[in-house]
Design a protein around this motif. Structure first.
Motif, PDB file in Angstrom:
ATOM      1  N   UNK A 123      55.085   3.091  66.110  1.00 44.73           N
ATOM      2  CA  UNK A 123      55.348   2.329  67.332  1.00 44.73           C
ATOM      3  C   UNK A 123      54.041   2.007  68.057  1.00 44.73           C
ATOM      4  N   UNK A 126      52.068  -0.989  66.665  1.00 41.53           N
ATOM      5  CA  UNK A 126      52.564  -2.279  67.155  1.00 41.53           C
ATOM      6  C   UNK A 126      52.199  -2.505  68.617  1.00 41.53           C
ATOM      7  N   UNK A 127      52.386  -1.457  69.418  1.00 39.06           N
ATOM      8  CA  UNK A 127      52.105  -1.594  70.850  1.00 39.06           C
ATOM      9  C   UNK A 127      50.621  -1.904  71.079  1.00 39.06           C
ATOM     10  N   UNK A 130      49.475  -5.325  69.820  1.00 37.39           N
ATOM     11  CA  UNK A 130      49.878  -6.426  70.706  1.00 37.39           C
ATOM     12  C   UNK A 130      49.005  -6.439  71.953  1.00 37.39           C
ATOM     13  N   UNK A 131      48.716  -5.262  72.482  1.00 34.97           N
ATOM     14  CA  UNK A 131      47.872  -5.190  73.676  1.00 34.97           C
ATOM     15  C   UNK A 131      46.495  -5.785  73.381  1.00 34.97           C
TER      16      UNK A 131
END
Lengths: 420, 285
Positions: A123, A126-127, A130-131
């Motif tokens: 997770x 992905x987080x 994206x940031x």
């Protein structure tokens, strides 16, 4: 490629300093109302402004970076390096001047920005991706590569709060290393992880640079700087001192980096605990060579901390570490609110002669740093004046910087038995 | 000889000029470009929200239901008030709790969102408005949990939804927009003045009584009706009751125009204040 990919023109960034030492950085409405009442909320003339002072963290900074260049940003603490990176990565707005960026910028000012301890490795990839500006599809495409680079295959579905700090850092760097912006801005993230991983990161950075992307890189590690960067910008008190090829800029930096045996913080720190002043003194006598370091620490709390002293040689390569409390917790330093002075003494008899720089860190042992003062002090080890009949290792020879203390030696072989 | 790799498609170069006070003309476009981050942040909040709790997502049900029971006891049994159109009282309260919970949660989460994400704000660039916007994730999931419960209670009470139930989402949207308008202004204030953190629970505590949750709007004296509608949640709640239960008339007396005006003003002021201050967030937070 005619136009530079980054053009910085007369850039300036001003901060207002409030003269209230170690006050909180945010304000309470109460303060505003109180000063408002004192000054009649501005109706009766302005009087309450005397407590602020302008401070230019950057002033008239101009330089160009061409596409595909790897540029180092060097300078002492407080020279404006971090502010420059923050402006370039659009985190904060300049006060004056102009920056033209001809490409997408990804900035890496911290390892693992936005990692959430409760989320799993998967997770967080992905987080964090994206940031940092990656598309979901792009992350999915590079997912296996990221995981392999970080060497965390088995722990993908474990919350990162259960990761060792090494795994955490590897995962964070792996995500960042797979960014593909035109311009990459990196702040000293290589100062983390174990040696093998650092080497891997350096390799990755080299690869990024060879791939024709533009990299801006801040570090205090002059060795890495010379290895990675073709050109460098030396900042001094918010201004560009030198913008030239790396060896020239590094030499200029080292010549001026720490001119003396005393360091004073130029302005109060925004941190809860910070180094305000430090001095170093080399004592050479019949007992050998000792390094006496005095560190004055200002704290807003009672806290047990460790003092890490790092020693660099004349070209900025780390050569020695002198911890007080980091490895041996019984030596931790109990700080009380206010100022604490720590005097420590270290045996430096095995150092080669030559010029050295000292960095001083205040740390919460095994947790993190409160303050790091990079290469703030300079000292020189000389050949002892009445040095007896031995010669001493010199840095300039290139044989190394430490002479291992002699223990014993035996002679074995045919000649050994002659006298017996 | 292997084929040389095809060159990457030539995307138009993204040119950015950074200057003091330069209005970012691409702001709303950027917000769209970063939509995946909005989803990721919302997803993170949802994933983390009920971690390390024993009953987990049940909290989304327990809290409003307990509130419904308490308000029913206080207003219906103790104060002897009755619902419009003789609706079963707990259902009457629950129809109001749904928009109120949404409003309260979005307002609370968004006001603290920037401060809670200070590490992001001071280390990475992205349109800052994503942070308060992403805080609607958890309240929307909580809302989704409440809807079936409402349906069950309606079936139990034998209430069939009237035709105007199709407007219910609009009233929820109104509550959401109201909360975000105030939330945008409050979260930027919170960056500088941490007092906001303590003011919000206070406002929400009073809001339960200043909104027609435990009683009907018609119980408020006629001469105070317009002033009462300065609280935009009055319109949102009356609208929900009208569309779910077919009772009351949210448009009676023209008070609704006051509520809508307050929400529009809050929205415009919220967005403008946020955009005016967002450039200094990283310096202050």
């Amino acid at each position: 490629m005619s136009a530079p990919i980054i053009r910085v023109e007369n850039l300036g960034k001003k901060y207002l300093l409030r003269h209230k030492e170690a006050g909180p950085r945010y304000r309470a409405l109460r303060d505003v109302l109180a000063t408002g009442v004192k000054t009649g909320f501005g109706l009766f003339g302005r009087t309450g402004e005397s407590s602020t002072e302008e401070f230019w963290a950057l002033k008239d900074v101009s330089f160009d970076v061409n596409e595909g260049e790897v540029v180092g940003i060097i300078g002492r603490n407080g020279a404006g390096k971090s502010t420059l990176l923050k402006v370039l990565s659009r985190i904060t707005e300049p006060t004056a001047g102009r920056v033209t960026l001809n490409g997408r910028v990804a900035s890496l000012l911290e390892v693992g920005t936005g990692f959430h301890p409760e989320l799993t490795g998967r997770e967080n990839i992905y987080l964090n991706g994206t940031i940092l500006g990656m598309r979901r599809a792009e992350i999915a495409r590079k997912f296996d590569e990221i995981v392999a680079f970080a060497e965390v295959e088995k722990f993908l579905d474990t919350p990162v709060k259960r990761y060792s700090s090494g795994m955490y850092v590897r995962l964070a760097f792996a995500v960042a290393a797979h960014l593909e912006p035109e311009i990459l801005v990196v702040d000293e993230v290589l100062a983390v992880g174990d040696a093998a991983f650092q080497k891997k990161c350096l390799g990755k950075m080299n690869e990024v640079a060879k791939g024709g992307r533009t990299v801006l890189f801040v570090s205090h590690n002059m060795g890495v700087m010379q290895q990675l960067c073709g050109t460098a910008v030396l900042l001094d008190a918010g201004r560009v001192r030198v913008a030239a090829d790396t060896p020239t800029a590094v030499n200029e930096y080292l010549a001026t980096a720490a001119s003396g045996a005393e360091y004073r913080r130029p302005r109060p720190g925004a941190k809860p605990i910070w180094v305000d002043r430090a001095t170093v003194d080399v004592v050479e006598d019949a007992d050998g060579c000792r390094l006496n370091v005095t560190t004055e620490v200002v704290s807003d709390r009672a806290k047990s901390v460790s003092l890490d002293i790092r020693v660099f040689d004349a070209v900025g390569v780390a050569v020695a570490f002198a911890p007080v409390g980091s490895f041996d917790h019984s030596r931790e330093i109990p700080l009380t609110p206010g100022r604490t002075r720590v005097c420590s003494s270290h045996d430096a008899g095995s150092l080669a002669t030559g010029v050295y720089f000292l960095s001083v860190d205040i740390a919460d042992p095994t947790v993190g740093y409160f303050d790091r003062v990079e290469q703030a002090l300079r000292f020189e080890v000389h050949v002892p004046p009445a040095g007896g009949n031995y010669r001493r290792l010199q840095q300039a020879w290139g044989y190394g910087n430490v002479e291992l203390p002699y223990r014993e030696h035996r002679v074995e072989g045919p000649s050994a038995g002659v006298g017996a | 000889m292997t084929e040389p790799l095809a060159p990457a498609p030539a995307l138009p170069r993204h040119k950015v000029i950074l200057e003091p006070g330069r209005a970012d003309r691409r702001y709303w476009y950027d917000l769209w470009v970063y939509r995946e981050l909005l989803l990721q942040l919302a997803r993170r909040d949802v994933a983390v929200h009920y971690k390390q709790t024993v009953i987990g997502g049940l909290w989304a049900v327990v809290r409003p239901l307990v509130t419904v029971v308490i308000l029913t006891v206080v207003f219906s049994r103790v104060a002897k008030l009755d619902a419009d159109g003789g609706v079963w009282y707990p259902l009457y309260v629950l129809a109001a709790m749904i928009p109120w919970q949404l409003f309260a949660a979005v307002l609370g989460e968004s006001s603290n969102s920037l401060v809670n994400n200070a590490n992001l704000v001071s280390k990475v660039y992205f349109p800052r408005m994503l942070v308060p916007l992403s805080s609607v994730g958890v309240p929307l999931v909580d809302l989704a949990v409440m809807v079936p419960i409402l349906a069950v209670l309606m079936a139990y009470a034998g209430v069939a939804p009237p035709w105007q139930v199709v407007f219910a989402p609009l009233f929820l949207l109104f509550a959401l927009v109201t909360a975000l308008g105030f939330g945008l202004a409050l979260c930027s204030l919170n960056v500088k003045y941490r007092d906001v953190r303590y003011v919000i629970p206070f406002i929400l505590q009073f809001g339960v009584y200043l909104s027609p949750i435990g009683y009907a709007t018609s119980k408020v004296p006629a001469e105070y009706q317009l002033a009462y509608h300065l609280n935009p949640m009055v319109f949102a709640i009356d609208g929900m009751r009208w569309s779910l239960l077919g009772v009351g008339d949210p448009f009676a007396g023209g008070g609704w125009a006051v509520s809508v005006a307050v929400t529009l003003i809050a929205g415009v002021v919220g967005v403008r204040y946020f955009r005016a201050t967002e450039k200094t967030f990283a310096d202050v937070i």
